[in-house]
Design a protein around this motif. Structure first.
Motif, PDB file in Angstrom:
ATOM      1  N   GLY A   5       0.851  -1.284   0.136  1.00 57.54           N
ATOM      2  CA  GLY A   5       0.164  -0.016   0.064  1.00 57.54           C
ATOM      3  C   GLY A   5       0.836   1.389   0.181  1.00 57.54           C
ATOM      4  N   THR A   6       0.225   2.351   0.193  1.00 61.39           N
ATOM      5  CA  THR A   6       0.948   3.733   0.267  1.00 61.39           C
ATOM      6  C   THR A   6       0.399   4.413   1.730  1.00 61.39           C
ATOM      7  OG1 THR A   6      -0.864   4.908  -1.088  1.00 61.39           O
ATOM      8  CG2 THR A   6       1.170   4.000  -2.123  1.00 61.39           C
ATOM      9  N   LEU A   7       1.312   5.279   2.228  1.00 61.01           N
ATOM     10  CA  LEU A   7       1.185   5.987   3.191  1.00 61.01           C
ATOM     11  C   LEU A   7       0.669   7.428   2.952  1.00 61.01           C
ATOM     12  CD1 LEU A   7       4.614   5.145   5.114  1.00 61.01           C
ATOM     13  CD2 LEU A   7       2.309   4.065   5.564  1.00 61.01           C
ATOM     14  N   ASP A   8       0.282   8.169   3.963  1.00 60.91           N
ATOM     15  CA  ASP A   8      -0.285   9.601   3.676  1.00 60.91           C
ATOM     16  C   ASP A   8       0.370  10.337   2.602  1.00 60.91           C
ATOM     17  OD1 ASP A   8      -2.615   8.631   5.017  1.00 60.91           O
ATOM     18  OD2 ASP A   8      -2.211   9.906   6.820  1.00 60.91           O
ATOM     19  N   ASP A   9       1.783  10.193   2.817  1.00 62.10           N
ATOM     20  CA  ASP A   9       2.598  11.223   2.110  1.00 62.10           C
ATOM     21  C   ASP A   9       3.048  10.413   0.583  1.00 62.10           C
ATOM     22  OD1 ASP A   9       4.261   9.053   2.585  1.00 62.10           O
ATOM     23  OD2 ASP A   9       5.769  10.563   3.691  1.00 62.10           O
ATOM     24  N   GLY A  10       2.344   9.173   0.428  1.00 59.95           N
ATOM     25  CA  GLY A  10       2.492   8.659  -0.965  1.00 59.95           C
ATOM     26  C   GLY A  10       3.657   7.714  -0.986  1.00 59.95           C
ATOM     27  N   ALA A  11       4.456   7.637   0.141  1.00 57.30           N
ATOM     28  CA  ALA A  11       5.411   6.445   0.001  1.00 57.30           C
ATOM     29  C   ALA A  11       4.880   5.076  -0.015  1.00 57.30           C
ATOM     30  CB  ALA A  11       6.138   6.731   1.446  1.00 57.30           C
ATOM     31  N   ALA A  12       5.429   4.176  -0.780  1.00 60.34           N
ATOM     32  CA  ALA A  12       4.826   2.908  -0.886  1.00 60.34           C
ATOM     33  C   ALA A  12       5.480   2.164   0.208  1.00 60.34           C
ATOM     34  CB  ALA A  12       5.134   2.461  -2.317  1.00 60.34           C
ATOM     35  N   TYR A  13       4.755   0.870   0.717  1.00 62.67           N
ATOM     36  CA  TYR A  13       5.245   0.157   1.555  1.00 62.67           C
ATOM     37  C   TYR A  13       4.657  -1.257   1.176  1.00 62.67           C
ATOM     38  CZ  TYR A  13       0.705  -0.138   3.702  1.00 62.67           C
ATOM     39  OH  TYR A  13      -0.790  -0.382   3.758  1.00 62.67           O
ATOM     40  N   ASP A  14       5.736  -2.126   1.588  1.00 63.06           N
ATOM     41  CA  ASP A  14       5.392  -3.738   1.414  1.00 63.06           C
ATOM     42  C   ASP A  14       5.788  -4.424   2.597  1.00 63.06           C
ATOM     43  OD1 ASP A  14       5.131  -6.335   0.565  1.00 63.06           O
ATOM     44  OD2 ASP A  14       6.236  -5.864  -1.274  1.00 63.06           O
ATOM     45  N   HIS A  69      -5.461   3.584   8.327  1.00 58.02           N
ATOM     46  CA  HIS A  69      -4.680   4.649   8.237  1.00 58.02           C
ATOM     47  C   HIS A  69      -3.673   4.831   6.922  1.00 58.02           C
ATOM     48  CE1 HIS A  69      -5.391   6.044  12.430  1.00 58.02           C
ATOM     49  NE2 HIS A  69      -5.568   4.817  12.684  1.00 58.02           N
ATOM     50  N   THR A  70      -3.797   3.932   6.047  1.00 58.20           N
ATOM     51  CA  THR A  70      -3.123   4.066   4.780  1.00 58.20           C
ATOM     52  C   THR A  70      -3.974   3.464   3.679  1.00 58.20           C
ATOM     53  OG1 THR A  70      -2.191   1.825   4.901  1.00 58.20           O
ATOM     54  CG2 THR A  70      -0.991   3.132   6.233  1.00 58.20           C
ATOM     55  N   SER A  71      -3.441   3.581   2.454  1.00 59.24           N
ATOM     56  CA  SER A  71      -4.197   3.103   1.195  1.00 59.24           C
ATOM     57  C   SER A  71      -3.592   1.606   1.065  1.00 59.24           C
ATOM     58  CB  SER A  71      -4.091   4.104   0.085  1.00 59.24           C
ATOM     59  OG  SER A  71      -4.545   5.275   0.599  1.00 59.24           O
ATOM     60  N   VAL A  72      -4.476   0.792   1.457  1.00 62.11           N
ATOM     61  CA  VAL A  72      -4.069  -0.629   1.075  1.00 62.11           C
ATOM     62  C   VAL A  72      -4.297  -0.645  -0.474  1.00 62.11           C
ATOM     63  CG1 VAL A  72      -4.537  -3.108   1.482  1.00 62.11           C
ATOM     64  CG2 VAL A  72      -4.191  -1.484   3.249  1.00 62.11           C
ATOM     65  N   VAL A  73      -3.665  -1.446  -1.090  1.00 62.68           N
ATOM     66  CA  VAL A  73      -3.570  -1.649  -2.591  1.00 62.68           C
ATOM     67  C   VAL A  73      -3.725  -3.280  -2.748  1.00 62.68           C
ATOM     68  CG1 VAL A  73      -2.314  -1.563  -4.879  1.00 62.68           C
ATOM     69  CG2 VAL A  73      -2.178   0.241  -3.208  1.00 62.68           C
ATOM     70  N   GLU A  74      -2.918  -4.016  -2.011  1.00 64.90           N
ATOM     71  CA  GLU A  74      -3.222  -5.466  -2.220  1.00 64.90           C
ATOM     72  C   GLU A  74      -2.841  -6.214  -0.950  1.00 64.90           C
ATOM     73  OE1 GLU A  74      -1.143  -8.805  -5.192  1.00 64.90           O
ATOM     74  OE2 GLU A  74      -0.800  -6.844  -5.451  1.00 64.90           O
ATOM     75  N   VAL A  75      -3.705  -7.338  -0.640  1.00 64.22           N
ATOM     76  CA  VAL A  75      -3.378  -8.171   0.260  1.00 64.22           C
ATOM     77  C   VAL A  75      -3.239  -9.616  -0.207  1.00 64.22           C
ATOM     78  CG1 VAL A  75      -4.427  -9.210   2.301  1.00 64.22           C
ATOM     79  CG2 VAL A  75      -4.896  -6.526   1.890  1.00 64.22           C
ATOM     80  N   ARG A  76      -2.251 -10.223   0.088  1.00 67.48           N
ATOM     81  CA  ARG A  76      -1.746 -11.717  -0.458  1.00 67.48           C
ATOM     82  C   ARG A  76      -1.846 -12.519   0.913  1.00 67.48           C
ATOM     83  NH1 ARG A  76       2.814 -10.614  -4.632  1.00 67.48           N
ATOM     84  NH2 ARG A  76       2.024  -9.250  -5.872  1.00 67.48           N
TER      85      ARG A  76
END
Length: 77
Positions: A5-14, A69-76
């Motif tokens: 997903g991405t955090l509020d500032d647009g930083a991606a996380y995995d 609290h974040t934008s979750v893009v994908e859950v595996r």
């Protein structure tokens, strides 16, 4: 489970949500800090509930926190 997903500032996380008490998530210090910050705080598991206290071993609650609290893009699994 793996969450991307991405955090509020647009930083991606995995991250990997482990369900372990000592390390509930691996892969992002910022996401780990977020989980630690909200540990033992109430979190809604869905838009209308139910509500549970966030525990490091509760993977469903950790995922609900990330969705809140974040934008979750994908859950595996």
């Amino acid at each position: 489970m793996r969450v991307i997903g991405t955090l509020d500032d647009g930083a991606a996380y995995d991250v990997e949500v482990t369900g372990r008490e000592d390390r509930p998530v691996t892969g992002s210090r910022r996401v780990r800090a977020l989980v630690e910050q909200y540990t033992r705080q109430p979190v809604l598991l869905g838009p209308l509930g139910p509500q549970r206290r966030l525990e490091a071993t509760d993977t469903a609650a950790v995922l609900a926190l990330l969705r809140e609290h974040t934008s979750v893009v994908e859950v595996r699994p």
